[in-house]
Design a protein around this motif. Sequence first.
Motif, PDB file in Angstrom:
ATOM      1  N   VAL A  91       0.652  -1.189   0.022  1.00  0.00           N
ATOM      2  CA  VAL A  91      -0.081  -0.058  -0.014  1.00  0.00           C
ATOM      3  C   VAL A  91       0.668   1.281  -0.117  1.00  0.00           C
ATOM      4  N   GLY A  92       2.034   1.076   0.447  1.00  0.00           N
ATOM      5  CA  GLY A  92       3.005   2.448   0.370  1.00  0.00           C
ATOM      6  C   GLY A  92       3.556   2.626  -0.807  1.00  0.00           C
ATOM      7  N   TYR A  93       3.412   3.833  -1.622  1.00  0.00           N
ATOM      8  CA  TYR A  93       4.150   4.028  -2.952  1.00  0.00           C
ATOM      9  C   TYR A  93       4.833   5.165  -2.906  1.00  0.00           C
ATOM     10  N   ASP A  94       5.488   5.199  -1.563  1.00  0.00           N
ATOM     11  CA  ASP A  94       6.434   6.383  -1.579  1.00  0.00           C
ATOM     12  C   ASP A  94       7.743   6.153  -2.547  1.00  0.00           C
ATOM     13  N   ASN A  95       8.002   4.995  -3.001  1.00  0.00           N
ATOM     14  CA  ASN A  95       8.847   4.605  -3.859  1.00  0.00           C
ATOM     15  C   ASN A  95       8.801   4.933  -5.404  1.00  0.00           C
ATOM     16  N   ALA A 153      -5.872  -5.650   1.617  1.00  0.00           N
ATOM     17  CA  ALA A 153      -5.337  -6.738   1.497  1.00  0.00           C
ATOM     18  C   ALA A 153      -4.404  -7.073   2.750  1.00  0.00           C
ATOM     19  N   LEU A 154      -3.576  -6.200   3.422  1.00  0.00           N
ATOM     20  CA  LEU A 154      -2.602  -6.625   4.276  1.00  0.00           C
ATOM     21  C   LEU A 154      -3.059  -5.899   5.537  1.00  0.00           C
ATOM     22  N   SER A 155      -4.078  -5.276   5.700  1.00  0.00           N
ATOM     23  CA  SER A 155      -4.125  -4.382   7.228  1.00  0.00           C
ATOM     24  C   SER A 155      -4.247  -5.027   8.247  1.00  0.00           C
ATOM     25  N   VAL A 180      -4.866  13.542  10.277  1.00  0.00           N
ATOM     26  CA  VAL A 180      -5.279  15.037   9.896  1.00  0.00           C
ATOM     27  C   VAL A 180      -6.631  15.016   9.284  1.00  0.00           C
ATOM     28  N   ILE A 181      -7.326  13.759   9.148  1.00  0.00           N
ATOM     29  CA  ILE A 181      -8.781  13.792   9.173  1.00  0.00           C
ATOM     30  C   ILE A 181      -9.435  13.388  10.395  1.00  0.00           C
ATOM     31  N   ARG A 182     -10.495  14.030  11.039  1.00  0.00           N
ATOM     32  CA  ARG A 182     -11.171  13.583  12.016  1.00  0.00           C
ATOM     33  C   ARG A 182     -11.982  12.508  11.579  1.00  0.00           C
ATOM     34  N   ASP A 204       9.904  -2.111  12.517  1.00  0.00           N
ATOM     35  CA  ASP A 204       9.916  -3.140  11.414  1.00  0.00           C
ATOM     36  C   ASP A 204      10.375  -2.278  10.255  1.00  0.00           C
ATOM     37  N   VAL A 205      10.593  -1.035  10.080  1.00  0.00           N
ATOM     38  CA  VAL A 205      11.163  -0.237   8.931  1.00  0.00           C
ATOM     39  C   VAL A 205      12.164   1.001   9.314  1.00  0.00           C
ATOM     40  N   PHE A 206      12.924   0.969   8.297  1.00  0.00           N
ATOM     41  CA  PHE A 206      14.153   1.786   8.791  1.00  0.00           C
ATOM     42  C   PHE A 206      14.529   2.760   7.482  1.00  0.00           C
TER      43      PHE A 206
END
Length: 324
Positions: free
Chosen positions: A72-76, A95-97, A173-175, A257-259
């Motif tokens: 789900v992350g598409y920062d790359n 799918a992975l939540s 950022v969204i209530r 889990d991430v670096f």
Amino acid sequence: MKPKVLILVDWPKDVFMSLNDVADVGFGPFESREELLEEMRDVEALVAGVTPVDRELLENAPKLKVVARFGVGYDNVDVEECTKRGIYVTYTPNALSDTVADLTMGLIICLARKILQADRYVRTEWAKPGSLKFPLGVDLSGKVLGIIGLGRIGSSVARKAKAFNMRITYYDVIRRENLERNLGVSYADFNSLLKTSDFVTLHVPLMDATRGLIGERELKAMKETSYLVNTSRGPIIDEDALYKALIEGWIAGAALDVFTEEPLPLDSPLIKLNNVILTPHIGSAAAETRRRMAEMDVKNIRSVLMGKVPPNPIPEQKGLVFKR
Ligand code: NAD
């Protein structure tokens, strides 16, 4: 000639191979970046894992129609450049939540009950004459869990933490008033959440606004007895500040889990610390989940190769139709 699909993740091959009826399916990895760029010349669909899909790669991929992110992350992925070139970017929401939330809860429990230290203690200390008593952990029941980012994964964490009788606050950022009612969670502003939580867990995407979101100021605002968990993206935490926080006792511990750099270099100072748990970016690493993610990628690619709009475009491309 069938269109060429390139898969840059190594499993589950059989799911990706199901595209064989409409495409010529090939797999990475490649010995060098140059080899990958050379291969990209004819590729029409790409399944992207951790490899950056940047401007250079896109310039070398004149036929590319879709980048299907395996996650789900598409920062790359350079989304702006893809959109400019009429290339769909798809991802695998939901799918992975639960899987990432399971890992998050696992890390929270390990921190609270010192399960990893306990394992090491049994292997090296317990039976020794005069061995030190194993230190007490803390209960989860009644503790405040502060969730930063109450999206798909954050809300799954909230559901699971409820079963442990934790009190849950969130900042987003969204209530999310519906979720507040349905999950029994309460909203807190960013600073109050940091000050009052016993556990802080991060579930925001990596983007300009979240890079370095947790730095020296935020770590100093947290309680000395509190723990920080990150299963989102590494650069959301300033790792140098976290290292200082862990050795100087601004917080009690962390689980990551991430670096910022993956794989985490073996000479990273974090590796020597006992009050941090480190896992190798395994948020979605469960067999059933990885198959579901691959099936979504396959559906998205099949749609694009058939000239249709893919079912799971990233939010920035919702409603866009590319004709190529
Ligand atoms: P999501 O889009 O459903 O949720 C993200 C939430 O963060 C949203 O509610 C959004 O409003 C909120 N948000 C955005 N910017 C914010 C900010 N500046 N401050 C506070 N809140 C903000 O995404 P998701 O499916 O829950 O995934 C979250 C992230 O988890 C992904 O972007 C990805 O980077 C990471 N992830 C990691 C792994 C892993 O293997 N460790 C696996 C999957 C996802």
